[in-house]
Design a protein around this motif. Structure first.
Motif, PDB file in Angstrom:
ATOM      1  N   GLY A  94      -4.308   5.632  -3.542  1.00 54.73           N
ATOM      2  CA  GLY A  94      -4.224   5.281  -4.954  1.00 54.73           C
ATOM      3  C   GLY A  94      -2.841   4.992  -5.481  1.00 54.73           C
ATOM      4  O   GLY A  94      -2.601   5.047  -6.695  1.00 54.73           O
ATOM      5  N   SER A 151      -8.949   1.512  -8.871  1.00 56.60           N
ATOM      6  CA  SER A 151      -8.608   1.062  -7.527  1.00 56.60           C
ATOM      7  C   SER A 151      -9.836   0.444  -6.870  1.00 56.60           C
ATOM      8  O   SER A 151     -10.940   0.970  -7.006  1.00 56.60           O
ATOM      9  N   GLU A 152      -9.625  -0.653  -6.156  1.00 54.64           N
ATOM     10  CA  GLU A 152     -10.754  -1.328  -5.496  1.00 54.64           C
ATOM     11  C   GLU A 152     -11.491  -0.403  -4.528  1.00 54.64           C
ATOM     12  O   GLU A 152     -12.655  -0.625  -4.222  1.00 54.64           O
ATOM     13  N   GLY A 197      -5.640  -1.349  -3.297  1.00 50.21           N
ATOM     14  CA  GLY A 197      -5.507   0.001  -2.741  1.00 50.21           C
ATOM     15  C   GLY A 197      -6.849   0.514  -2.255  1.00 50.21           C
ATOM     16  O   GLY A 197      -7.528   1.237  -2.957  1.00 50.21           O
ATOM     17  N   ARG A 198      -7.244   0.108  -1.063  1.00 53.64           N
ATOM     18  CA  ARG A 198      -8.571   0.463  -0.574  1.00 53.64           C
ATOM     19  C   ARG A 198      -8.608   1.925  -0.115  1.00 53.64           C
ATOM     20  O   ARG A 198      -9.621   2.593  -0.251  1.00 53.64           O
ATOM     21  N   ALA A 201      -2.885   2.161  -8.117  1.00 58.14           N
ATOM     22  CA  ALA A 201      -3.586   2.607  -9.330  1.00 58.14           C
ATOM     23  C   ALA A 201      -2.713   3.588 -10.107  1.00 58.14           C
ATOM     24  O   ALA A 201      -2.643   3.538 -11.344  1.00 58.14           O
ATOM     25  N   GLU A 231      -8.767  -3.936 -12.485  1.00 63.56           N
ATOM     26  CA  GLU A 231      -8.948  -3.602 -11.064  1.00 63.56           C
ATOM     27  C   GLU A 231      -7.682  -3.918 -10.287  1.00 63.56           C
ATOM     28  O   GLU A 231      -7.123  -4.999 -10.413  1.00 63.56           O
ATOM     29  N   ASP A 290       0.812  -1.225   0.000  1.00 63.82           N
ATOM     30  CA  ASP A 290       0.000   0.000   0.000  1.00 63.82           C
ATOM     31  C   ASP A 290       0.844   1.273   0.000  1.00 63.82           C
ATOM     32  O   ASP A 290       0.316   2.359  -0.210  1.00 63.82           O
ATOM     33  N   PHE A 297      -8.951   6.816  -8.930  1.00 66.04           N
ATOM     34  CA  PHE A 297      -8.285   6.809  -7.623  1.00 66.04           C
ATOM     35  C   PHE A 297      -9.307   6.770  -6.487  1.00 66.04           C
ATOM     36  O   PHE A 297     -10.376   7.388  -6.602  1.00 66.04           O
TER      37      PHE A 297
END
Lengths: 419, 419
Positions: free
Chosen positions: A195, A246-247, A191-192, A198, A188, A144, A217
């Motif tokens: 970003g 990004s998820e 990165g919850r 992404a 996809e 992350d 993002f």
């Protein structure tokens, strides 16, 4: 200085290079056998310490330890388990001390991200809080890329490289197909909250290889009409485009875009990813043919295309952690300090763990273009060096020859402990 | 023999190595400039021929052509466009002849799969049917590996390698996480009719690196209870498992498993993949934590981890096609003939196009284990050599340095043609 044993554990989501950090820790500790005795690894992270489920790494050959450098995932097993505060769960800390005492452990190396840094900080305070002398060093790791102070986090560069390479390749594919078939490819990525990953998709496009890429993002609220207009303009200009999503992208209702309340034919709730949602939005809004992919674990396990920079930094962090411990430090984390961009150079630094724990580094606002769909030149300059270089694993019969350790258990000296 | 120009086109879904075949065609034609004049490529496949949208490949440098060997996707654009029969659409065939005549084209090289073989066959018959002398040679290509006679199809080996490598890597990942988190990883792969690609996931597990992998083949009807029992037993034995599921898996109702009639909160139909469906079945049936990924274009564009065997075969097919044309052949396709398994050796053969077109090669029944979830030793012996060897592209700034051709158009000599 009396020789003390060390404890090493891997924590949280694993990466393509966390084992390179393990190799750094183990090889450096072996090189200093006059200071550090055995290194015991926790089986499945800190749970191994709590349950006295220790692995004797001295049983592993030098060759096996060396092979960790090119093996993805966590060789000793990882876990998602955060220690509560001393006040909330004194029992766990007392157990840790009991285990450390029983196995003469004076060094604690914890290889993880933000949550783990907090755990490591608490362990580093055990001398003060519970009177047990221990030196705790955090070894940074997280795809992350959200640890503070350090310029980047080991594990991120390799995911970034995987996403950049994959986005370039899939974009070449869709460009070939666009005349009569697929015009948009949606990928996809993880990165919850931030970003960073992404953003790495943006590297797929470069001055000498321009590719129309729309990045979604988590930092930017998804606006359907604006997004569709962007896709439409790219497809009109280039004939195709790619989307890296990004998820963690959310809509204006602050709900994850992936959370569409999908129901199957029987009305049961179904979990989906954000890629098919975005693909459906494109189909409904523009009538364009699409394909979508979800990289998931593939991105963070992809040691076959790891960044050489990342592998070197991961190893260096493990090595520095041991050196810091030998030099008498406690409650610190080795960091990566960027010295220059071109040519890229970096050195190992040091951060106080109290300044690392519970602090999340977000993407700077000026890393995202004004329209919210791309990366700025500043972001590119930050990211590019992190994916530099290849560090291929050895292959056997067409497959990467990853090592599996013996993971010999250490005889237990204590009674059971219920988690 | 008078010098004639040649036409080359790429057809259908592209692959990581179809451009290697293009390099084989172009370099070999250049080496025989006493026999073959210019090679004109169709922009976007056969559509380029019909619309007289030709690319002059002689404008490309030798270096650029060489770089095709390490560049994925279709350098001249591909298309999904199948010529109807002469009876149904005589107009198109007459147009082809018009274009061939206008540009003095005597050789037709068509690079594609089953549908394209049929088109190539029809073109090869133009001397007989419409009196235009042309030699048509099919260059095999398909990730689906379903062309008959040839031992394997260029493009398949690289997808197989990508899926085998990715499955091994993701399996290492989930194994690390299984103690407290994810226990099952599900990877969706291509293959709507045949399970060749899914089978490649089975290679991730080998004698020296055992991994519990459940494969869902399109050849085998999905049975939920049997599937859940298999997952359950693997997770109990190993602590985790991986699932490789072909997009074409069907249930006992003969409907695609991916076709779950998903609706969003507003009742709109949503398209999903099969991976999330399988993941939901695991969650509902066993309560296990899971992750899922969908490889989609990533698998067939992944030149960065292409199989060396596949690259060499793809190039050899392009080269042989030109050599066959020069030797006077028409209506044939070069093939790959397996000479031995260990060590793997192969040679170039030749097939009559009439025996290739409209014939689909399915997975032999004895390639799938009795329980329907794995590959047999026989299958392994067939697949293993196809993923052997690595053939890395050059890198620049951390990214594969793929070539983009100039694709200079040839001046049109004819009027417009409406598709």
């Amino acid at each position: 200085m009396a020789i003390k044993n060390a404890f090493y554990a891997q924590s949280g989501g694993v990466t393509a290079v966390i084992n390179a950090s393990a190799a750094g820790v183990l090889e450096t500790a072996r090189a200093h056998s006059d200071k550090i005795g055995k290194v015991f690894a926790g089986r499945n992270g800190i749970i191994g310490a709590l349950t006295e489920d220790l692995i004797d790494t001295s049983a592993e050959s030098a060759e096996a330890i060396r092979a960790l450098r090119h093996t993805p995932s966590g060789a000793f097993g990882s876990c998602r388990y955060k220690l509560k505060s001393l006040e909330q769960n004194r029992r766990e800390y007392e157990r840790l001390i009991e285990v450390f005492k029983a196995h003469d452990i004076g060094y604690f190396f914890y290889n993880g991200g933000g949550d783990s840094a907090d755990t490591c900080l608490k362990v580093s305070q055990l001398s003060d809080t519970l009177g047990y002398p221990i030196q705790a060093i955090h070894v940074p790791k997280t795809v992350d890329n959200d640890l503070p102070i350090t310029d980047c986090c080991p594990g991120f560069g390799s995911v970034a490289k995987y996403i950049a390479v994959s986005t370039r390749e899939a974009s070449f594919d869709v460009a070939s197909m666009a005349k009569t078939s697929t015009k948009v490819f949606v990928l996809e990525v993880m990165g919850r909250h931030a970003g960073w990953i992404a953003a790495a998709g943006g590297l797929a496009s470069s001055k000498d290889c321009e590719i129309p890429i729309v990045i979604l993002f988590p930092e930017i609220t998804f606006e359907k009409e604006k997004f569709l207009a962007k896709i439409d303009s790219y497809v009109k200009q280039f004939g195709y485009c790619s989307v890296v999503v990004s998820e963690g992208v959310k809509g204006s209702d602050d709900k994850f875009l992936s959370d569409q309340g999908l129901r199957d034919a029987f009305g049961h709730a179904q979990l989906g990813g954000v890629a098919p949602v975005v693909a459906n939005i494109i189909k409904d809004g523009l009538g364009l043919k699409y394909h979508w992919g979800v990289a998931d674990y593939l991105q963070r396990a992809a040691r076959h295309i790891a960044s050489k920079t990342d592998v070197e930094q991961a190893y260096a962090m493990g090595k520095a952690a041991v050196e810091y411990a030998i030099a008498g430090h406690n409650s610190v984390m080795p960091t990566i300090e960027r010295v220059s961009n071109t040519p890229y150079s970096w050195k190992v630094g040091m951060a106080e763990l109290s300044k690392v724990a519970n602090v999340e580094k977000m993407m700077p606002a000026d890393f995202i273009t004004e329209d919210g769909f791309g990366i700025t030149e500043k972001c590119r300059q930050y990211l590019s060096p992190l994916i530099e270089g290849e560090d291929y694993p050895p292959y056997k019969n067409g497959l990467p020859d990853y090592v599996r350790l013996q993971n010999t258990g250490v005889s237990k000296k204590l009674g059971e402990f219920k988690l």
